[in-house]
Design a protein around this motif. Structure first.
Motif: not given
Length: 647
Positions: A355-365, A620-638
């Protein structure tokens, strides 16, 4: 019966308009990978395919304007894509519809314009009636071995039709590069000078004699063969409006070379090359491995350039019609726009969810191959967020861009425009603000301090992270020609610097590959009021080596093959400890199977999926967009896209 490509395309466009086109790819292990979409109606972004783009501008849908067809040969975005021109104009401001895949991606694909008709060529072949059949009907036009065997160490060969001597038939020119002098890897001396040769890029003429192509050898500029810095990608047109055919070549890096025809239309002769420039300096692309195509894009009777960049974007370089000191004047590149579709940040994207801008949701850097650091803002939407277009982050008021320059890449000066930034985000200095740690093509671990206020980050460059080495011999990769400073952390290139409070003492530590490729713990401590890192400790063990006592070495290769490991920690199997997700064909799971004598033992469980996402690597990075506390995977590719897996 061969399917009509145009009909398929029209149907696909209709499906897109109805929201029926899916970007889901089967991962074959019980899960699906979804390409992340902007979900932001009305947003326009840079038009792009994946890694590498060969533009084929043509009126593909036959509606009277010029569209873009682009061949892309990467993994996993391989394909040839149709971008419909929806602006009703041909200018730098032309906007295109999101793409439709019309076939596979083909290497060394070029376009020639013969009597106003687009002709698509490959290596020694023409693809007959391309709009209808794509690549399904190749017709041989020349024996490729006659030229290609002259340069065994090559990467590109580009073939184009031209009536070279204005005698009414079609000749061929062939641009081909040669890597024999350059080699590739690990050839700097102790002064940082490249000890091998340059890249070479030549043009051959094949003259049409009664329907048979006769090799006339290398084309000359003055008394020497035309020779540019690799990847010749030649274009032969009347660029200066004087009635004869001139030549403009690209190169492996970012410049364009102009060869003026000082002969005639029927007896061409070429002056030595000059780099194209304008009042702003040399005309240069943002990245490398360009693919220029010459045509009159805006209908003003002047031959412009449409240029594919390495990260999949396409630029318009307008010919102004002016001639300065015998050379045509072009405007600087402007990148085309498209309706937002798939979220993308350059090539070899390396995301970190926060959450880069501290508005309550997860952004991507994110980092990428060009060396930028980008912020992609989450605009809300819960499990399926809406995203804003990427924004380059700045430090001290300037866009952050780390590049190799002439000697920062172990693979040599041809990689001077690359940076390969890979990063993590954490409160590094303990002031409550999120900072950025970054590694790059250099292998230097640096950080940017956030000196902004809550919700409004502002970065300043802090240089390298500090290590209390307690020795005059500072560790570095054995192949590095340069030496680190006394308190500098220099490790293998292109590998994630992962900030984490590993020992839970309230200070942010660092885990990453050391200079020999071992996964290493750099513990943070205070000394005389300053935060420093201890020298690294190899506290991570490989369960499959020496009964679990062998050190976890994530890369044992040297020089250009070293580093390149992207990873993150998460409790993937929900057993209360931190597992390791590591780049691979897609993502490799290293399960944490316990601790012994202060060491953490990991066991490889192999790829999470069967689908191949990596030609180079993934991130790889871990996200939790649904805020259930469980890891969800986001993969950056070439390909610069993001692949999302949810449970």
């Amino acid at each position: 019966m061969t399917t009509n490509i145009l009909s398929r395309t029209i149907l696909s466009v209709l499906f897109v308009g109805l929201g029926l086109t899916s970007y889901t790819q089967k991962a074959d292990k019980g899960e699906e990978l979804h390409r992340l979409q902007y979900r932001n109606e009305g947003l326009t972004v840079d038009l792009a395919v994946g890694l590498w783009s060969s533009p084929l501008p043509m009126d593909f849908d036959k509606d009277g304007d010029i569209d873009l067809v682009i061949s892309c040969t990467d993994v996993p975005y391989n394909g040839t894509y149709f971008f419909e021109n929806i602006s009703g104009e041909q200018s730098a401001n032309t906007v295109f519809r999101k793409p439709v895949r019309i076939g596979q991606g083909i290497t060394n694909t070029t376009i020639s314009y013969v009597d106003g008709k687009a002709r698509i060529l490959g290596s020694g072949v023409e693809f007959s009636d391309f709009i209808k059949f794509a690549y399904d009907k190749p017709v041989g036009i020349s024996n490729t071995s006659e030229i290609l065997s002259l340069h065994p160490k090559k990467r590109f060969n580009h073939w184009k039709y031209v009536d070279y001597e204005n005698d009414g038939d079609l000749d061929l020119i062939v641009g081909i590069d040669d890597w024999a002098d350059y080699g590739w890897d690990n050839a700097f001396n102790s002064a940082g000078k490249w000890t091998r040769g340059d890249l070479h890029g030549y043009i051959y003429l094949l003259e049409n004699e009664g329907g048979r192509y006769v090799l006339r050898g290398k084309m000359m500029a003055g008394d020497r063969p035309i020779d540019v810095y690799g990847n010749t990608s030649p274009n032969i047109e009347d660029f200066d409006g004087d009635g004869d055919l001139d030549i403009i070549c690209g190169e492996f890096v970012d410049r364009f070379t102009w060869f003026e025809n000082i002969g005639s239309r029927t007896k061409p002769a070429y002056a030595p090359g000059k780099f194209l420039g304008n009042s702003k300096g040399l005309i240069q692309m943002d990245l490398e491995m360009m693919m220029p195509v010459a045509l009159d894009w805006n209908g003003d009777k002047k031959i412009d350039l449409i240029v594919g960049d390495e990260d999949g974007r396409i630029a318009f370089i307008e010919n102004t019609g002016a001639v300065n000191q015998g050379m045509p004047v072009f405007k600087s590149p402007v990148y085309f726009k498209q309706k937002a579709d798939l979220v993308k940040f350059g090539a070899l994207v390396t995301p970190f969810s926060v959450d880069w801008d501290n508005d309550g949701d997860e952004d991507l850097i994110c980092g990428n191959s060009a060396g930028y650091i980008g912020f992609i803002e989450n605009l809300g939407g819960g499990t399926t967020p809406r995203w804003n277009k990427p924004e380059y982050l700045k430090a001290d008021g300037e866009v952050i861009r780390i590049m190799a320059g002439e000697n920062g890449s172990i693979q040599g000066p041809c990689e001077r425009k690359w940076g390969y930034t890979t990063l993590s985000v954490a409160d590094w200095d303990g002031d409550g603000q999120k900072d950025i740690l970054v590694n790059s093509i250099w292998g230097k671990v640096e950080w940017y301090r956030n000196v902004g206020r809550e919700g409004s980050p502002k970065l300043t460059k802090m240089g390298g992270v500090k290590v209390d080495w307690r020795s005059d011999v500072i560790p570095k990769p054995a192949w590095n020609w340069w030496n680190p400073k006394k308190d500098e952390l220099v490790t293998q290139w292109r590998t994630t610097p992962y900030a984490i409070d590993w020992n839970k003492d309230g200070l942010m530590d660092l885990v990453m590959l050391d200079h020999e490729g071992y996964l290493t713990f750099f513990e943070r401590f205070r000394k005389e009021g300053k935060l420093l890192l201890q020298p690294g400790k190899c506290i991570f063990k490989d369960a499959d080596l020496d009964h679990g006592n062998g050190l976890l070495r994530l890369n044992n290769r040297e020089a250009g093959g070293s580093g390149r490991r992207k990873f993150c920690f998460t409790d993937w199997d929900k057993d209360g400890d931190l597992d390791l997700l590591l780049d691979g064909k897609n993502i490799v799971l290293l399960e944490n199977i316990g601790e012994k004598d202060g060491n953490t033992i990991y066991k490889s469980r192999g790829d999470l999926f069967d689908l191949r996402l990596a030609g180079h690597d993934t991130s790889p990075t871990i996200v939790d967009w649904n805020k259930d506390g469980k890891p969800e995977l986001l993969i950056g590719a070439e390909d610069g896209h993001f692949y999302y897996v949810s449970e």
